[in-house]
Design a protein around this motif. Structure first.
Motif, PDB file in Angstrom:
ATOM      1  N   THR A 253       0.838  -1.190   0.000  1.00 30.75           N
ATOM      2  CA  THR A 253       0.000   0.000   0.000  1.00 30.75           C
ATOM      3  C   THR A 253       0.877   1.246   0.000  1.00 30.75           C
ATOM      4  O   THR A 253       0.617   2.217  -0.704  1.00 30.75           O
ATOM      5  CB  THR A 253      -0.904  -0.001   1.240  1.00 30.75           C
ATOM      6  N   VAL A 254       1.958   1.163   0.771  1.00 31.39           N
ATOM      7  CA  VAL A 254       2.880   2.292   0.850  1.00 31.39           C
ATOM      8  C   VAL A 254       3.505   2.536  -0.517  1.00 31.39           C
ATOM      9  O   VAL A 254       3.603   3.678  -0.988  1.00 31.39           O
ATOM     10  CB  VAL A 254       3.955   1.991   1.905  1.00 31.39           C
ATOM     11  N   PHE A 255       3.906   1.446  -1.199  1.00 32.75           N
ATOM     12  CA  PHE A 255       4.521   1.598  -2.513  1.00 32.75           C
ATOM     13  C   PHE A 255       3.546   2.176  -3.534  1.00 32.75           C
ATOM     14  O   PHE A 255       3.919   2.993  -4.367  1.00 32.75           O
ATOM     15  CB  PHE A 255       5.023   0.249  -3.026  1.00 32.75           C
TER      16      PHE A 255
ATOM     17  N   ILE B 213       1.039   4.130  -2.949  1.00 29.00           N
ATOM     18  CA  ILE B 213       0.911   5.561  -2.682  1.00 29.00           C
ATOM     19  C   ILE B 213       2.100   6.303  -3.286  1.00 29.00           C
ATOM     20  O   ILE B 213       1.952   7.305  -3.983  1.00 29.00           O
ATOM     21  CB  ILE B 213       0.813   5.816  -1.162  1.00 29.00           C
ATOM     22  N   LEU B 214       3.296   5.759  -3.050  1.00 28.49           N
ATOM     23  CA  LEU B 214       4.509   6.370  -3.596  1.00 28.49           C
ATOM     24  C   LEU B 214       4.438   6.467  -5.111  1.00 28.49           C
ATOM     25  O   LEU B 214       4.709   7.520  -5.692  1.00 28.49           O
ATOM     26  CB  LEU B 214       5.709   5.502  -3.242  1.00 28.49           C
ATOM     27  N   LEU B 215       4.081   5.355  -5.764  1.00 25.95           N
ATOM     28  CA  LEU B 215       4.045   5.322  -7.220  1.00 25.95           C
ATOM     29  C   LEU B 215       3.081   6.365  -7.767  1.00 25.95           C
ATOM     30  O   LEU B 215       3.386   7.050  -8.745  1.00 25.95           O
ATOM     31  CB  LEU B 215       3.591   3.942  -7.696  1.00 25.95           C
TER      32      LEU B 215
ATOM     33  N   VAL C 214       2.187   9.101  -6.407  1.00 21.40           N
ATOM     34  CA  VAL C 214       2.721  10.451  -6.210  1.00 21.40           C
ATOM     35  C   VAL C 214       3.834  10.719  -7.210  1.00 21.40           C
ATOM     36  O   VAL C 214       3.886  11.760  -7.858  1.00 21.40           O
ATOM     37  CB  VAL C 214       3.236  10.613  -4.774  1.00 21.40           C
ATOM     38  N   VAL C 215       4.725   9.724  -7.359  1.00 23.32           N
ATOM     39  CA  VAL C 215       5.916   9.926  -8.176  1.00 23.32           C
ATOM     40  C   VAL C 215       5.561  10.052  -9.656  1.00 23.32           C
ATOM     41  O   VAL C 215       6.031  10.942 -10.345  1.00 23.32           O
ATOM     42  CB  VAL C 215       6.894   8.754  -7.948  1.00 23.32           C
ATOM     43  N   PHE C 216       4.719   9.165 -10.157  1.00 23.76           N
ATOM     44  CA  PHE C 216       4.464   9.145 -11.594  1.00 23.76           C
ATOM     45  C   PHE C 216       3.145   9.784 -11.979  1.00 23.76           C
ATOM     46  O   PHE C 216       2.593   9.497 -13.024  1.00 23.76           O
ATOM     47  CB  PHE C 216       4.524   7.710 -12.113  1.00 23.76           C
TER      48      PHE C 216
ATOM     49  N   ARG D  21      -0.977  10.911 -11.178  1.00 26.89           N
ATOM     50  CA  ARG D  21      -2.124  10.038 -10.914  1.00 26.89           C
ATOM     51  C   ARG D  21      -2.718   9.581 -12.229  1.00 26.89           C
ATOM     52  O   ARG D  21      -3.705  10.108 -12.695  1.00 26.89           O
ATOM     53  CB  ARG D  21      -3.141  10.795 -10.068  1.00 26.89           C
TER      54      ARG D  21
ATOM     55  N   PHE E  62      -9.784   3.593  -1.826  1.00 24.18           N
ATOM     56  CA  PHE E  62      -8.881   4.018  -0.753  1.00 24.18           C
ATOM     57  C   PHE E  62      -7.942   5.111  -1.263  1.00 24.18           C
ATOM     58  O   PHE E  62      -7.793   6.167  -0.649  1.00 24.18           O
ATOM     59  CB  PHE E  62      -8.085   2.788  -0.269  1.00 24.18           C
TER      60      PHE E  62
ATOM     61  N   LEU F   5      -7.855   9.272  -0.453  1.00 25.84           N
ATOM     62  CA  LEU F   5      -6.715  10.047   0.041  1.00 25.84           C
ATOM     63  C   LEU F   5      -6.294  11.130  -0.942  1.00 25.84           C
ATOM     64  O   LEU F   5      -5.384  11.892  -0.668  1.00 25.84           O
ATOM     65  CB  LEU F   5      -5.527   9.115   0.298  1.00 25.84           C
ATOM     66  N   GLY F   6      -6.945  11.173  -2.114  1.00 21.59           N
ATOM     67  CA  GLY F   6      -6.581  12.165  -3.121  1.00 21.59           C
ATOM     68  C   GLY F   6      -5.446  11.709  -4.015  1.00 21.59           C
ATOM     69  O   GLY F   6      -4.831  12.511  -4.703  1.00 21.59           O
ATOM     70  N   LEU F   7      -5.147  10.395  -3.991  1.00 27.65           N
ATOM     71  CA  LEU F   7      -4.001   9.892  -4.746  1.00 27.65           C
ATOM     72  C   LEU F   7      -4.425   9.053  -5.941  1.00 27.65           C
ATOM     73  O   LEU F   7      -3.602   8.517  -6.658  1.00 27.65           O
ATOM     74  CB  LEU F   7      -3.110   9.040  -3.837  1.00 27.65           C
TER      75      LEU F   7
END
Lengths: 296, 310
Positions: free
Chosen positions: A139-141, A143-145, A147-149, A151, A228, A232-234
């Motif tokens: 889940t953490v990854f 979220i990271l992905l 953000v990084v690349f 939405r 989910f 969170l806006g992601l």
């Protein structure tokens, strides 16, 4: 495949798949789930013909209005029709659910079948890899992905699919280990068929039951994950719409305009209900338990 | 047993290194750096900032430096909260998240195991259907739906409980804990029902009944120990889920925990904060899985035998 070739001629007993369908038809919650799901899918597909509004068209003069004859489910702060937003949101959420599950299905079946059929060191190595991935905080990854690349919805399909294939691979491998020892595989080997041919033509068709069951139970997980992230806006970005996004907006204004939360939340929960009922029904129909076929 | 634990601890090392490498590479593959958004930073200041945070070094040097410090327990300074170290931020947020997680787990275990046992005693009767219907409902009501609905009902309409906050007003921990724990309560109820029904049909239970033991001893001393094994092996993943699930609950109830820092850190590209939190979560998940495995080895005679002799 307990039914042998002789049974087919006898015409008394049907194929395992027809058998499962007959059992499923008797399961009322599962059929209810199937019906609700079919209706939602049809509504989502027919969205442009059902509502005269567009999902992003604003009507600031109207603003948030409770359900009325013009807007059956009310409208949001920007005067956008809620029914339209939910229908278009269904398109996104259901598409994510089915496509990401398909991605997970393809990777998981290919990986699990290969590992299980080849066995030995390769099996050990492939499953150890799955074990390591299992331990990662995905889940953490995700979220990271996101953000990084950016939405990106296609990235969302891929990423969620890439997470969900792990369990599928384990289930398929267990099934293949079981199938591998049966006579018809030995027969295929003695015919000199290639490994690839045996896996694709003889092994995979025989594990389709548990795969269908698990895939049905994966779809709600994927839908949950998407909403989910959108919450969170992601995930999905406005003015696009998805169930998670609508719920997130609904939460912000639930005190004044509770219908903005209650309608999308009900649709999401009803869909999850239906998928779980259908999955449980399929599990009973195919007689699958804990990823393994029950003996006897 | 010691050998088994040591072996599992050794297996955890490649997992943690993989986590660090993946996170590190992901963050550095991101378009844009942490100082982009600040309006028009002069080039010399940017250069100075990059030097200070060693962003001008080649990536393998950065990685080596980070790993060396992390092993000594230093997760570096935060990029976005000037003057605060990642250790400080974690020290402030983690206890809150941990406390929330513990309450949620406690709630999940009490409700889940309780209703699972009740359902398993009279399978396929009302006593089974009612709790299991609730369990199915719990699985289908994710925290971001249940939480707001609870707030709406108990916080706004009935005004029994505070709608948000943490340790500000009495009773404000109740709704977040229930929200976070309900899905796990539902899963645990299903798992313990299944496990208990299967166990109660086994031979050793029949033997115990034949010997005329009281039913309560049969259930609590003999059956529970085996029947709850599926619940124990679910605890590892459940704790991991509780930690990430608290991101949402912390957002809904405005709780100053780790989840909020992580989501903000991800938006702000606060490299060191994201890395630190990810590493912490990964280590905890590995640890929880280990504890769950050890507990299973201890509870299940079959597995215990294999781990001691094999």
């Amino acid at each position: 495949m307990k039914q042998s070739m002789a049974d087919v001629k006898g015409a008394i007993s049907a194929s395992p798949r027809q058998d499962a369908w007959r059992r499923l038809k008797k399961n009322k919650p599962a059929m209810f789930g199937l019906a609700v799901l079919s209706v939602f899918i049809l509504l989502a597909l027919a969205a442009p013909w059902i509502t005269p509004y567009s999902y992003s068209g604003q009507n600031l003069e109207l603003g948030a209005s409770p359900p009325s004859t013009g807007h059956w489910l009310g409208s949001d702060l920007f005067g956008r029709d809620m029914l339209t937003r939910i229908l278009y949101g269904s398109r996104v959420s259901l598409a994510v659910g089915f496509i990401a599950t398909a991605v997970a299905l393809v990777i998981g079946v290919a990986w699990g079948a290969t590992a299980g059929y080849l066995g030995g060191r390769i099996d050990n190595l492939m499953m150890r890899f799955v074990d390591i991935l299992y331990a990662l905080p995905f889940t953490v990854f995700i979220i990271l992905l996101m953000v990084v690349f950016g939405r990106n919805i296609f990235l969302l399909f891929l990423v969620i699919g890439a997470v969900e294939w792990l369990t599928m691979a384990r289930i398929v491998r267990g099934q293949v280990l079981h199938i591998k020892q049966q006579d018809f595989i030995e027969a295929a080997v003695s015919f000199g068929l290639s490994r690839f041919h045996i896996i694709v033509k003889h092994v995979i068709p025989n594990i389709i039951g548990p795969v269908i069951v698990y895939a049905t139970l994966t779809v709600p997980n994927v839908i949950l994950l998407e909403s989910f992230l959108s919450f969170l806006g992601l995930g999905i970005q406005p003015p696009q719409s998805s169930w998670g996004l609508l719920i997130a907006y609904g939460v912000e204004t639930m005190e004044e305009y509770p219908w903005l939360l209650i309608f999308p939340a009900s649709v999401l929960s009803l869909t999850l209900f239906s998928l779980n009922f259908l999955g449980d029904g399929l599990r009973d129909a195919f007689d699958v338990r804990d990823g393994g076929v029950r003996e006897g | 047993m010691v050998k088994f634990i040591l072996k599992r601890l050794l297996q955890a090392i490649p997992v943690l290194v993989t986590v660090t490498i993946i996170t590190f590479l992901l963050i550095h593959a991101a378009p844009g750096g942490p100082f982009d958004e600040e309006k028009a930073v002069p080039p010399e200041v940017l250069k100075h900032l990059n030097e200070r945070y060693k962003l001008d070094q080649p990536i393998h040097v950065q990685f080596y430096d980070y790993l060396k410090n992390a092993l000594q327990g230093d997760l570096g300074p935060s990029f976005k909260y000037p003057g605060r170290s990642v250790n400080e931020i974690i020290a402030a947020g983690f206890p809150v998240t941990f406390e929330l997680g513990c309450y949620a787990l406690l709630f999940a275990l009490l409700i889940g195991v309780g209703s699972g046992i009740i359902a398993s005693l009279q399978p396929n009767t009302c006593q089974d259907y009612v709790p299991m219907a609730f369990a199915t409902m719990g699985i289908c009501l994710p925290s971001y739906v249940l939480g707001p609905l609870l707030v709406l009902l108990f916080g706004i309409w009935l005004e029994w409980l505070p709608v948000a906050g943490w340790e500000l007003t009495p009773g404000d921990k109740l709704l977040p804990s229930i929200t976070l724990g309900s899905v796990y309560a539902a899963y645990i109820a299903r798992l313990s029902r299944g496990g208990m029904i299967e166990t109660l049909s086994r031979d050793f239970i029949r033997t115990a009944r034949a010997k005329g033991m009281p039913e309560s001893i049969i259930i609590f001393r003999h059956a529970l120990r085996v029947g709850l094994l599926p619940v124990v092996s679910f605890l590892g993943p459940a704790l991991a889920g509780l930690l990430t699930g608290s991101f949402v609950v912390e957002t809904i109830f405005q709780i100053p925990g780790l989840g909020r820092y992580f989501v903000q850190g991800a938006f702000n590209r606060d490299y060191t904060l994201i890395l630190g939190v990810t590493l912490l979560l990964a280590s905890l998940i590995v640890l929880f899985n280990l504890i769950a495995d050890v507990m299973i080895a201890w509870l299940d005679p079959k597995v215990r035998h294999e781990t001691i002799n094999g």
